[in-house]
Design an enzyme around this catalytic site. Structure first.
Site, short mmCIF file in Angstrom:
data_model
loop_
_atom_site.label_atom_id
_atom_site.label_comp_id
_atom_site.label_asym_id
_atom_site.label_seq_id
_atom_site.Cartn_x
_atom_site.Cartn_y
_atom_site.Cartn_z
N TYR A 25 16.75 38.71 71.98
CA TYR A 25 15.77 39.52 71.26
C TYR A 25 16.19 40.99 71.30
CZ TYR A 25 11.43 42.15 70.48
OH TYR A 25 10.49 43.04 70.04
N SER A 107 4.78 50.30 72.89
CA SER A 107 4.70 49.57 71.63
C SER A 107 3.36 48.88 71.46
CB SER A 107 5.81 48.51 71.56
OG SER A 107 5.63 47.64 70.46
N GLN A 128 3.02 53.84 70.16
CA GLN A 128 3.58 53.46 68.85
C GLN A 128 2.65 52.49 68.15
OE1 GLN A 128 4.91 50.12 68.45
NE2 GLN A 128 5.34 50.42 66.28
N TYR A 130 2.00 49.98 64.80
CA TYR A 130 2.39 49.29 63.58
C TYR A 130 1.23 49.36 62.61
CZ TYR A 130 6.58 47.29 65.68
OH TYR A 130 7.81 47.13 66.24
N THR A 156 5.22 53.54 63.04
CA THR A 156 6.42 52.86 62.56
C THR A 156 6.21 52.44 61.11
OG1 THR A 156 7.10 52.07 64.74
CG2 THR A 156 7.91 50.84 62.85
N ARG A 165 15.87 37.92 61.93
CA ARG A 165 16.80 37.97 63.05
C ARG A 165 17.10 36.53 63.45
NH1 ARG A 165 12.20 42.02 65.02
NH2 ARG A 165 12.54 43.57 63.39
N LYS A 252 8.23 57.12 62.58
CA LYS A 252 9.48 56.45 62.97
C LYS A 252 9.93 55.47 61.89
CE LYS A 252 11.36 53.46 66.65
NZ LYS A 252 11.55 52.18 65.92
N HIS A 276 15.38 50.96 62.92
CA HIS A 276 14.79 49.91 63.77
C HIS A 276 15.87 49.19 64.58
CE1 HIS A 276 10.60 48.31 64.05
NE2 HIS A 276 11.21 47.40 64.78
N ARG A 279 17.51 46.13 63.03
CA ARG A 279 16.75 44.88 63.04
C ARG A 279 15.96 44.65 61.75
NH1 ARG A 279 16.01 42.49 67.79
NH2 ARG A 279 13.80 42.02 67.57
#
Length: 388
Positions: A25, A107, A128, A130, A156, A165, A252, A276, A279
């Site tokens: 990961y 996060s 952070q 989302y 973000t 991924r 970000k 990122h 990613r």
């Protein structure tokens, strides 16, 4: 105890001690991983100019990021699932950052919650965010961050759609990890990690379970996460988040000049040039290649930071000399955390600080505010010449 002299030493120990799905990961990018690889390799194309017979006494790496004093302009980046790399990982990383004197960014997709980290630290950290569809959840998230004393939020903006991924899909990545014959066999070889996880109650996404509507356990979390990210995000919504928060805001995920201009326009206190960690959009420019054009466009309007690809103090030095006011390490601190817990994060910071300090001195500079492009040798076509 092995002798640790660079970040790669920590990475080797981390690979031995962390379960494969969590190592993969951290140590992977999307699709072909071209951008993931170039985030680090492109730093190698920039050379440093050594200067001699310069007074190198009284050096300092102290600086500021968004007005906050830092021991060096290096923050711990927001990394999801950090508490799966090592039990209570976010708490351990935050404590190491606080003691060292650098910012820690938690996060949204952390294992330890905002409240967990606040309870175990004494100084403000960054949070952070989302951009999620559930506006009520977002509002309460900001309220929780405010109550925890967070001094800035990091929005973000490059994850409206999740990049693929391959390793995560093949490993069946989840928190807590899915128990399959393959994952059980692997985890049985990670004794230290397993004992740590048995000793903690924090094994789910602490900011979401019990806080998002209808998410009470791991089974309901997976369905919520699949639908949670807001694909309709636009600059008007980002401006709304700034108003909702009412404090310092960092954006970000900026890799394009036009987006950098828009981020400055909506009133960001800083932007982070970041892809990122390779990613998201594979085939995008590395962050360090994108930085010069963004500095030229908005460097006099907004504080510019850089994330993605930093593995050494020399990488930090190069980013600062190109104009960045701050940098972020994600994988580098995760290697330390997975290798040696809180002490490993401290070691990662010590390694980067020593490399930054010595390299800065050998370039004939004693302070961060003395760094500029004159200490670098940059290839003529470093930023690329692209057809319009």
């Amino acid at each position: 105890m092995p002798v640790i002299t660079n970040i790669e030493d920590l990475k080797r120990i981390y690979e031995r001690r962390a379960p494969r799905m969590f190592y993969d990961y951290a140590e992977s990018g999307s699709w072909t991983e071209k951008t993931f690889r170039e985030n680090t390799s492109d730093f190698e194309d920039i050379y440093l100019r050594q200067r001699v017979a310069v007074d190198m006494t009284g050096r300092s790496t102290a600086s500021q990021m968004i007005g906050e004093d830092v021991a060096m302009p290096v923050a711990l980046a927001p990394v999801g699932l950090t508490g799966m790399q090592c039990a209570d990982g976010e708490i351990k990383a935050a404590r190491a950052a606080e003691k060292f004197g650098v910012p820690f960014t938690l996060s949204t997709m952390s294992i330890c919650s905002i409240e967990d980290v606040a309870e175990h630290t004494t100084k403000p950290f960054w949070f952070q965010v989302y951009t999620l569809k559930d506006e009520d959840f977002m509002r309460r998230l900001f309220e929780r961050a405010r109550a925890a004393g967070c001094s800035a939020i990091v929005i973000t903006v490059d994850l409206q759609v999740l990049g693929q991924r391959h390793k995560d899909l093949k490993n069946g990545l989840s928190a807590p990890p899915k128990l399959t014959p393959k994952s059980i066999a692997n985890m049985m070889t990670k004794v230290q990690w397993g004992l740590g996880m048995l000793g903690t109650k924090r094994r789910f996404f602490g900011n979401i379970v019990g806080h998002a509507h209808g998410v009470k356990d791991a089974s309901s979390l997976s369905s919520w996460t699949a639908e949670a990210f807001d694909q309709s995000l636009d600059w008007a919504q980002i401006a709304k988040f700034k108003e909702m928060w009412g404090g310092k805001m960092i954006i970000k995920g900026i890799i394009d000049v036009e987006d950098a201009k828009m981020a400055a326009k909506v009133g960001a206190d800083a932007i982070i040039v970041s892809n990122h960690g390779g990613r998201q959009l594979d085939g995008a420019l590395s962050s360090i290649r994108a930085l010069p054009a963004i500095m030229d466009a908005v460097g006099d309007q907004v504080e510019v930071h850089l994330d993605s690809g930093i593995r050494s103090g020399q990488d930090v030095l190069k980013a600062l000399a190109l104009g960045a006011k701050g940098t972020y390490i994600g994988r580098a601190f995760v290697y330390g955390l997975g290798a040696m817990g809180e002490a490993g994060v401290t070691k990662a910071l010590e390694v980067i600080h020593k490399e930054l300090d010595i390299s800065m001195a050998l370039c004939g500079r004693r302070r961060i505010d003395e760094l500029d492009r004159s200490i670098l040798m940059i290839p003529e076509n470093f930023e690329g010449r692209w057809q319009s």
